[in-house]
Design a protein around this motif. Structure first.
Motif, PDB file in Angstrom:
ATOM      1  N   UNK A   1       0.961  -1.404   0.078  1.00  0.00           N
ATOM      2  CA  UNK A   1      -0.149   0.091   0.074  1.00  0.00           C
ATOM      3  C   UNK A   1       1.010   1.090  -0.019  1.00  0.00           C
ATOM      4  N   UNK A   2       0.555   2.085  -0.969  1.00  0.00           N
ATOM      5  CA  UNK A   2       1.589   3.139  -1.123  1.00  0.00           C
ATOM      6  C   UNK A   2       0.825   4.599  -1.329  1.00  0.00           C
ATOM      7  N   UNK A   3       1.533   5.531  -0.569  1.00  0.00           N
ATOM      8  CA  UNK A   3       0.801   7.004  -0.976  1.00  0.00           C
ATOM      9  C   UNK A   3       1.056   7.408  -2.484  1.00  0.00           C
ATOM     10  N   UNK A   4       0.042   8.133  -3.337  1.00  0.00           N
ATOM     11  CA  UNK A   4       0.389   8.445  -4.628  1.00  0.00           C
ATOM     12  C   UNK A   4       1.585   9.128  -4.873  1.00  0.00           C
ATOM     13  N   UNK A   5       2.136   9.024  -6.201  1.00  0.00           N
ATOM     14  CA  UNK A   5       3.115  10.064  -6.496  1.00  0.00           C
ATOM     15  C   UNK A   5       4.241   9.374  -7.328  1.00  0.00           C
ATOM     16  N   UNK A   6       5.399   9.798  -7.540  1.00  0.00           N
ATOM     17  CA  UNK A   6       6.452   9.269  -8.166  1.00  0.00           C
ATOM     18  C   UNK A   6       7.461  10.090  -8.600  1.00  0.00           C
ATOM     19  N   UNK A   7       8.396   9.756  -9.484  1.00  0.00           N
ATOM     20  CA  UNK A   7       9.336  10.534  -9.860  1.00  0.00           C
ATOM     21  C   UNK A   7       9.014  11.739 -10.845  1.00  0.00           C
ATOM     22  N   UNK A   8       9.670  12.638 -10.644  1.00  0.00           N
ATOM     23  CA  UNK A   8       9.416  13.806 -11.632  1.00  0.00           C
ATOM     24  C   UNK A   8      10.414  13.806 -12.843  1.00  0.00           C
ATOM     25  N   UNK A   9       9.794  13.943 -13.965  1.00  0.00           N
ATOM     26  CA  UNK A   9      10.497  13.848 -15.210  1.00  0.00           C
ATOM     27  C   UNK A   9      10.609  15.037 -16.098  1.00  0.00           C
ATOM     28  N   UNK A  10      11.566  14.892 -16.982  1.00  0.00           N
ATOM     29  CA  UNK A  10      11.979  16.372 -17.823  1.00  0.00           C
ATOM     30  C   UNK A  10      10.626  16.800 -18.395  1.00  0.00           C
ATOM     31  N   UNK A  11       9.793  15.750 -19.035  1.00  0.00           N
ATOM     32  CA  UNK A  11       8.350  16.077 -19.638  1.00  0.00           C
ATOM     33  C   UNK A  11       7.318  16.811 -18.845  1.00  0.00           C
ATOM     34  N   UNK A  12       7.456  16.500 -17.356  1.00  0.00           N
ATOM     35  CA  UNK A  12       6.671  17.159 -16.182  1.00  0.00           C
ATOM     36  C   UNK A  12       7.228  18.599 -16.034  1.00  0.00           C
ATOM     37  N   UNK A  13       8.259  18.940 -16.105  1.00  0.00           N
ATOM     38  CA  UNK A  13       8.968  20.301 -16.094  1.00  0.00           C
ATOM     39  C   UNK A  13       8.544  20.980 -17.263  1.00  0.00           C
ATOM     40  N   UNK A  14       8.651  20.608 -18.310  1.00  0.00           N
ATOM     41  CA  UNK A  14       8.199  21.197 -19.874  1.00  0.00           C
ATOM     42  C   UNK A  14       6.835  21.378 -19.588  1.00  0.00           C
ATOM     43  N   UNK A  15       5.750  20.550 -19.263  1.00  0.00           N
ATOM     44  CA  UNK A  15       4.201  20.883 -19.371  1.00  0.00           C
ATOM     45  C   UNK A  15       3.884  21.707 -18.328  1.00  0.00           C
ATOM     46  N   UNK A  16       4.754  21.868 -17.214  1.00  0.00           N
ATOM     47  CA  UNK A  16       4.361  22.448 -16.057  1.00  0.00           C
ATOM     48  C   UNK A  16       4.956  24.024 -15.994  1.00  0.00           C
ATOM     49  N   UNK A  17       5.952  24.200 -16.970  1.00  0.00           N
ATOM     50  CA  UNK A  17       6.691  25.561 -16.959  1.00  0.00           C
ATOM     51  C   UNK A  17       7.516  25.396 -15.766  1.00  0.00           C
ATOM     52  N   UNK A  18       7.899  24.217 -15.012  1.00  0.00           N
ATOM     53  CA  UNK A  18       8.749  24.201 -13.726  1.00  0.00           C
ATOM     54  C   UNK A  18       8.031  24.211 -12.610  1.00  0.00           C
ATOM     55  N   UNK A  19       6.696  24.462 -12.720  1.00  0.00           N
ATOM     56  CA  UNK A  19       5.919  24.441 -11.371  1.00  0.00           C
ATOM     57  C   UNK A  19       5.897  23.205 -10.574  1.00  0.00           C
ATOM     58  N   UNK A  20       6.210  22.729  -9.556  1.00  0.00           N
ATOM     59  CA  UNK A  20       6.062  21.549  -9.042  1.00  0.00           C
ATOM     60  C   UNK A  20       4.797  21.281  -8.407  1.00  0.00           C
ATOM     61  N   UNK A  21       4.050  22.400  -7.981  1.00  0.00           N
ATOM     62  CA  UNK A  21       2.802  22.458  -7.392  1.00  0.00           C
ATOM     63  C   UNK A  21       1.702  21.839  -8.491  1.00  0.00           C
ATOM     64  N   UNK A  22       1.998  22.388  -9.874  1.00  0.00           N
ATOM     65  CA  UNK A  22       1.147  22.242 -10.834  1.00  0.00           C
ATOM     66  C   UNK A  22       1.648  20.701 -11.124  1.00  0.00           C
ATOM     67  N   UNK A  23       2.590  20.347 -11.088  1.00  0.00           N
ATOM     68  CA  UNK A  23       2.950  18.809 -11.422  1.00  0.00           C
ATOM     69  C   UNK A  23       2.123  17.867 -10.223  1.00  0.00           C
TER      70      UNK A  23
END
Length: 258
Positions: A145-167
């Protein structure tokens, strides 16, 4: 449902020495990430490379289709009054990370995990103060049983303009029931430095608008667990994913209340 046990060595490593928050957010801090240009790529030593490949071979024998793509390597975090700024490069791989945190590596070089990559973990909290975990069976962890989430990848930064809260909002939209929360209420709790698993974890709270019972009814893979865990451990059919359990213990230790 039958209980299973993950590696005793790995569980002891995570739960015997819990990290503190690198940064803890007492307000609505923002979190931004920039990709550093022209960095010197990290390279393991020949001994490290051998142990990484040994760990990877063991993992792919168990999970032949496991992800082997690039991840974001941490360089620095700058704290200001209103924001955290993460500086990263995209020269790490999942193979390196899983290899370095394998039992094969830890038994030989237990203090040499110098590679840190960026990840996000969500803390979904129901109206009756339970945390929502999901049953998972992927990556380099056994079914748990795991809390949701995962690794942040380059595509995540590009699609969110670097905003980690948006990720974090997109992660919540992908992994949680969208009818049970408002994306605008997701907030940064802080950053945890998990050297033992080569991760810097951005922790975000997701206030849910329903009870655990209601959420579980609409989401059979979900499980609500009291913040007083491990008091109710006998009621849990699977072990908790060790990093998720560590986060829960850290939040309790820090006096965090749902």
């Amino acid at each position: 449902m039958k209980k299973i046990e993950i590696s005793r060595l790995r569980r002891e490593q995570f739960l015997s020495d819990l990290p503190d928050f690198l940064f803890r957010s007492g307000a609505r801090k923002s979190a931004r990430c920039i990709l550093l240009p022209n960095i010197t790529h990290w390279r393991p030593s020949p001994q490290e490379e051998g142990l990484i490949q040994k760990g990877w071979r063991a993992l792919t024998k168990w999970r032949p289709t496991v992800y082997d793509g690039p991840l974001l390597r941490m360089h620095a975090i700058q704290d200001s009054i209103g924001a955290l700024l993460f500086k990263v490069s995209d020269d790490a791989t999942y193979r390196q990370v899983t290899g370095m945190r394998s039992d094969a590596y830890a038994e030989v070089l237990p203090e040499e995990n110098v590679l840190q990559v960026l990840s996000i973990m969500l803390v979904p909290v129901t109206t009756d103060a339970k945390l929502i975990f999901y049953e998972r069976d992927c990556g380099d962890w056994e079914r748990s049983l795991e809390l949701p989430g995962g690794f942040v990848k380059h595509d995540d930064l590009r699609s969110s303009d670097g905003d980690l809260i948006a990720v974090a909002r997109r992660t919540a939209a992908a992994e949680l029931d969208m009818t049970a929360f408002d994306p605008d209420t997701i907030i940064l709790l802080g950053v945890l430095d998990f050297k033992k698993i080569c991760e810097s974890v951005v922790l975000c709270k997701v206030p849910l608008t329903v009870t655990a019972q209601v959420y579980e009814k609409g989401n059979p893979a979900a499980r609500g667990i009291l913040t007083t865990y491990p008091a109710d451990i006998d009621e849990i059919p699977l072990p908790l994913h060790a990093p998720s359990e560590a986060v829960l213990r850290i939040l309790r230790k820090q006096g965090w209340a749902a």
